[in-house]
Enzyme design. Structure first.
Site, PDB file in Angstrom:
ATOM      1  N   ASP A 172     114.304  34.235 110.154  1.00 20.06           N
ATOM      2  CA  ASP A 172     113.958  32.813 110.067  1.00 20.06           C
ATOM      3  C   ASP A 172     115.179  32.032 110.544  1.00 20.06           C
ATOM      4  O   ASP A 172     116.299  32.547 110.539  1.00 20.06           O
ATOM      5  CB  ASP A 172     113.603  32.419 108.622  1.00 20.06           C
ATOM      6  CG  ASP A 172     112.743  31.150 108.560  1.00 20.06           C
ATOM      7  OD1 ASP A 172     111.521  31.270 108.356  1.00 20.06           O
ATOM      8  OD2 ASP A 172     113.295  30.040 108.735  1.00 20.06           O
ATOM      9  N   LYS A 189      99.894  26.766 121.844  1.00 19.57           N
ATOM     10  CA  LYS A 189      99.026  27.770 121.208  1.00 19.57           C
ATOM     11  C   LYS A 189      98.015  28.340 122.205  1.00 19.57           C
ATOM     12  O   LYS A 189      97.676  29.522 122.130  1.00 19.57           O
ATOM     13  CB  LYS A 189      98.337  27.176 119.976  1.00 19.57           C
ATOM     14  CG  LYS A 189      99.309  26.810 118.838  1.00 19.57           C
ATOM     15  CD  LYS A 189     100.090  28.014 118.332  1.00 19.57           C
ATOM     16  CE  LYS A 189     100.963  27.702 117.135  1.00 19.57           C
ATOM     17  NZ  LYS A 189     101.743  28.851 116.662  1.00 19.57           N
ATOM     18  N   THR A 195      99.788  26.351 103.482  1.00 24.69           N
ATOM     19  CA  THR A 195     101.221  26.647 103.633  1.00 24.69           C
ATOM     20  C   THR A 195     101.981  25.323 103.633  1.00 24.69           C
ATOM     21  O   THR A 195     101.372  24.246 103.765  1.00 24.69           O
ATOM     22  CB  THR A 195     101.502  27.337 104.994  1.00 24.69           C
ATOM     23  OG1 THR A 195     101.278  26.366 106.037  1.00 24.69           O
ATOM     24  CG2 THR A 195     100.639  28.562 105.232  1.00 24.69           C
ATOM     25  N   ILE A 207      95.284  26.842 106.887  1.00 29.75           N
ATOM     26  CA  ILE A 207      95.797  27.799 105.910  1.00 29.75           C
ATOM     27  C   ILE A 207      96.790  27.090 104.997  1.00 29.75           C
ATOM     28  O   ILE A 207      97.647  26.325 105.483  1.00 29.75           O
ATOM     29  CB  ILE A 207      96.508  28.986 106.631  1.00 29.75           C
ATOM     30  CG1 ILE A 207      95.604  29.614 107.706  1.00 29.75           C
ATOM     31  CG2 ILE A 207      96.974  30.035 105.614  1.00 29.75           C
ATOM     32  CD1 ILE A 207      94.289  30.198 107.219  1.00 29.75           C
ATOM     33  N   TYR A 245     101.732  21.173 120.744  1.00 28.22           N
ATOM     34  CA  TYR A 245     101.312  22.283 119.868  1.00 28.22           C
ATOM     35  C   TYR A 245     100.088  22.978 120.462  1.00 28.22           C
ATOM     36  O   TYR A 245     100.045  24.203 120.597  1.00 28.22           O
ATOM     37  CB  TYR A 245     101.008  21.737 118.471  1.00 28.22           C
ATOM     38  CG  TYR A 245     100.663  22.783 117.429  1.00 28.22           C
ATOM     39  CD1 TYR A 245     101.659  23.546 116.813  1.00 28.22           C
ATOM     40  CD2 TYR A 245      99.340  23.007 117.051  1.00 28.22           C
ATOM     41  CE1 TYR A 245     101.342  24.500 115.855  1.00 28.22           C
ATOM     42  CE2 TYR A 245      99.024  23.964 116.088  1.00 28.22           C
ATOM     43  CZ  TYR A 245     100.022  24.702 115.484  1.00 28.22           C
ATOM     44  OH  TYR A 245      99.711  25.639 114.541  1.00 28.22           O
TER      45      TYR A 245
HETATM   46  P1  NAP Z   1     105.570  27.132 107.653  1.00 28.00           P
HETATM   47  O1  NAP Z   1     105.214  27.310 106.228  1.00 28.00           O
HETATM   48  O2  NAP Z   1     106.200  25.869 108.104  1.00 28.00           O
HETATM   49  O3  NAP Z   1     106.478  28.372 108.082  1.00 28.00           O
HETATM   50  C1  NAP Z   1     107.048  28.460 109.363  1.00 28.00           C
HETATM   51  C2  NAP Z   1     108.397  29.128 109.250  1.00 28.00           C
HETATM   52  O4  NAP Z   1     108.936  29.232 110.586  1.00 28.00           O
HETATM   53  C3  NAP Z   1     109.392  28.309 108.426  1.00 28.00           C
HETATM   54  O5  NAP Z   1     110.156  29.152 107.594  1.00 28.00           O
HETATM   55  C4  NAP Z   1     110.253  27.664 109.497  1.00 28.00           C
HETATM   56  O6  NAP Z   1     111.562  27.361 109.084  1.00 28.00           O
HETATM   57  C5  NAP Z   1     110.278  28.755 110.541  1.00 28.00           C
HETATM   58  N1  NAP Z   1     110.703  28.243 111.845  1.00 28.00           N
HETATM   59  C6  NAP Z   1     110.426  27.032 112.380  1.00 28.00           C
HETATM   60  N2  NAP Z   1     111.035  26.918 113.571  1.00 28.00           N
HETATM   61  C7  NAP Z   1     111.703  28.081 113.771  1.00 28.00           C
HETATM   62  C8  NAP Z   1     112.532  28.553 114.823  1.00 28.00           C
HETATM   63  N3  NAP Z   1     112.818  27.798 115.893  1.00 28.00           N
HETATM   64  N4  NAP Z   1     113.042  29.800 114.714  1.00 28.00           N
HETATM   65  C9  NAP Z   1     112.792  30.555 113.634  1.00 28.00           C
HETATM   66  N5  NAP Z   1     112.054  30.145 112.598  1.00 28.00           N
HETATM   67  C10 NAP Z   1     111.500  28.923 112.676  1.00 28.00           C
HETATM   68  O7  NAP Z   1     104.268  27.295 108.565  1.00 28.00           O
HETATM   69  P2  NAP Z   1     103.013  28.296 108.514  1.00 28.00           P
HETATM   70  O8  NAP Z   1     101.837  27.473 108.260  1.00 28.00           O
HETATM   71  O9  NAP Z   1     103.300  29.493 107.697  1.00 28.00           O
HETATM   72  O10 NAP Z   1     102.974  28.671 110.060  1.00 28.00           O
HETATM   73  C11 NAP Z   1     103.267  29.956 110.569  1.00 28.00           C
HETATM   74  C12 NAP Z   1     102.594  30.084 111.918  1.00 28.00           C
HETATM   75  O11 NAP Z   1     101.188  29.930 111.738  1.00 28.00           O
HETATM   76  C13 NAP Z   1     103.008  29.014 112.937  1.00 28.00           C
HETATM   77  O12 NAP Z   1     103.140  29.595 114.210  1.00 28.00           O
HETATM   78  C14 NAP Z   1     101.843  28.048 112.904  1.00 28.00           C
HETATM   79  O13 NAP Z   1     101.708  27.334 114.094  1.00 28.00           O
HETATM   80  C15 NAP Z   1     100.705  29.007 112.677  1.00 28.00           C
HETATM   81  N6  NAP Z   1      99.493  28.356 112.150  1.00 28.00           N
HETATM   82  C16 NAP Z   1      99.483  27.776 110.912  1.00 28.00           C
HETATM   83  C17 NAP Z   1      98.314  27.181 110.458  1.00 28.00           C
HETATM   84  C18 NAP Z   1      98.202  26.547 109.089  1.00 28.00           C
HETATM   85  O14 NAP Z   1      97.181  25.897 108.814  1.00 28.00           O
HETATM   86  N7  NAP Z   1      99.176  26.689 108.227  1.00 28.00           N
HETATM   87  C19 NAP Z   1      97.174  27.171 111.270  1.00 28.00           C
HETATM   88  C20 NAP Z   1      97.225  27.768 112.522  1.00 28.00           C
HETATM   89  C21 NAP Z   1      98.401  28.366 112.949  1.00 28.00           C
HETATM   90  P3  NAP Z   1     111.876  25.839 108.574  1.00 28.00           P
HETATM   91  O15 NAP Z   1     111.146  25.700 107.284  1.00 28.00           O
HETATM   92  O16 NAP Z   1     113.352  25.829 108.475  1.00 28.00           O
HETATM   93  O17 NAP Z   1     111.346  24.930 109.666  1.00 28.00           O
END
Ligand code: NAP
Length: 249
Positions: free
Chosen positions: A37, A160, A191, A189, A156
């Protein structure tokens, strides 16, 4: 799933949300897990959770948008564990909510450099190593925003969609070399990202979902694990949608 015993799994963005849950699940199924991370505190938090459950895990800090850091992440992983079997390229950011004409060049570059270039950089160095070890499995994190459009999220959505193109291309290039490469496309999701996006009101999204509820991170993690297992041995180049029916509307 005993097949993950002695396997090494790397997850980017594993300090939070979907990445953290997937890291914990890989450990539960016996893998040695490299938690990566950009944020050391949250990444180390995931490692501690895995160790408390009796799993083996190490944290390696990496901003996936920086090539030298990605290179170092992969070389440190191989140095510490001697191999790399499974990867979930999950790190991502949602970017600012703006129309295309409001979006600045800086804002575009910030999101695309993490969400699209970051996935490309990770695959570039992961594939180098996997080829040397005779194969591997890669799962990239796209989104339903990789399948359909969403207003005010152009960098975004473009990233994607781009991840799915990259996934298909890489899958074709390495299909005969024992590397299977797929993507997952989560819907909404629960999060920290979704909480930020909905300003804390995640349930407001539930009514938009045909199944009538928000998805949980473990529902994505299960699919990632399956795509990295031999149970999906004939699947490559696919984008698997996990969205409670959203894109069927
Ligand atoms: P999240 O809770 O914000 O977790 C993302 C993690 O990635 C955080 O720990 C963040 O660190 C880290 N990160 C951000 N920029 C980074 C970088 N440049 N290098 C390394 N780490 C980095 O989000 P999530 O919902 O779990 O999302 C995970 C993935 O699922 C993403 O690709 C997102 O686009 C995808 N996704 C999520 C959803 C949803 O509804 N949640 C839906 C579709 C797709 P910081 O906290 O320090 O920024």
């Amino acid at each position: 799933m005993e097949e993950f015993q002695y396997k090494v799994a790397l997850i980017t963005g594993a300090g939070s949300g979907i990445g953290r849950e997937t890291a914990k699940m890989f450990a539960k199924y016996g893998a040695q897990v490299v938690v990566s991370d950009q944020d050391e505190t949250s990444g180390q938090g995931t490692v501690n959770m895995i160790r408390e459950l009796g799993g083996k895990s190490t944290f390696i800090k990496c901003n996936v948008a920086v090539e030298a850091e990605v290179q170092e992440l992969i070389s440190k992983t191989v140095k510490e564990y001697g191999r790399l079997d499974c990867v979930f390229n999950n790190a991502g950011i949602e970017g600012k909510s703006q129309t295309i004409n409001e979006c600045t060049r800086e804002s575009w570059d910030t999101t695309v450099s993490v969400d699209l270039t970051g996935v490309w950089l990770c695959m570039k160095y992961e594939i180098e190593v996997m080829q040397k070890f005779g194969g591997g499995k890669i799962v990239n994190c796209s989104s339903i925003a990789g399948i359909i459009g969403f207003e005010n999220l152009s960098p975004y959505v473009a990233s994607k969609h781009g991840i799915i193109g990259l996934t298909k291309t890489a899958a074709l290039e390495f299909a005969k070399k024992g590397i299977r490469i797929n993507a997952v496309c989560p819907g909404v999701i629960e999060t920290p990202m979704l909480r930020r996006f909905t300003q804390g009101d995640v349930e407001s999204m539930a009514k938009e979902v045909p199944m009538g509820r928000i998805g949980q991170p473990n529902e994505i993690a299960e699919t990632v694990i399956w795509l990295c297992s031999d149970k999906s041995s004939y699947i490559t180049g696919q984008a698997i949608i996990i969205d409670g029916g959203w894109t069927s509307k």
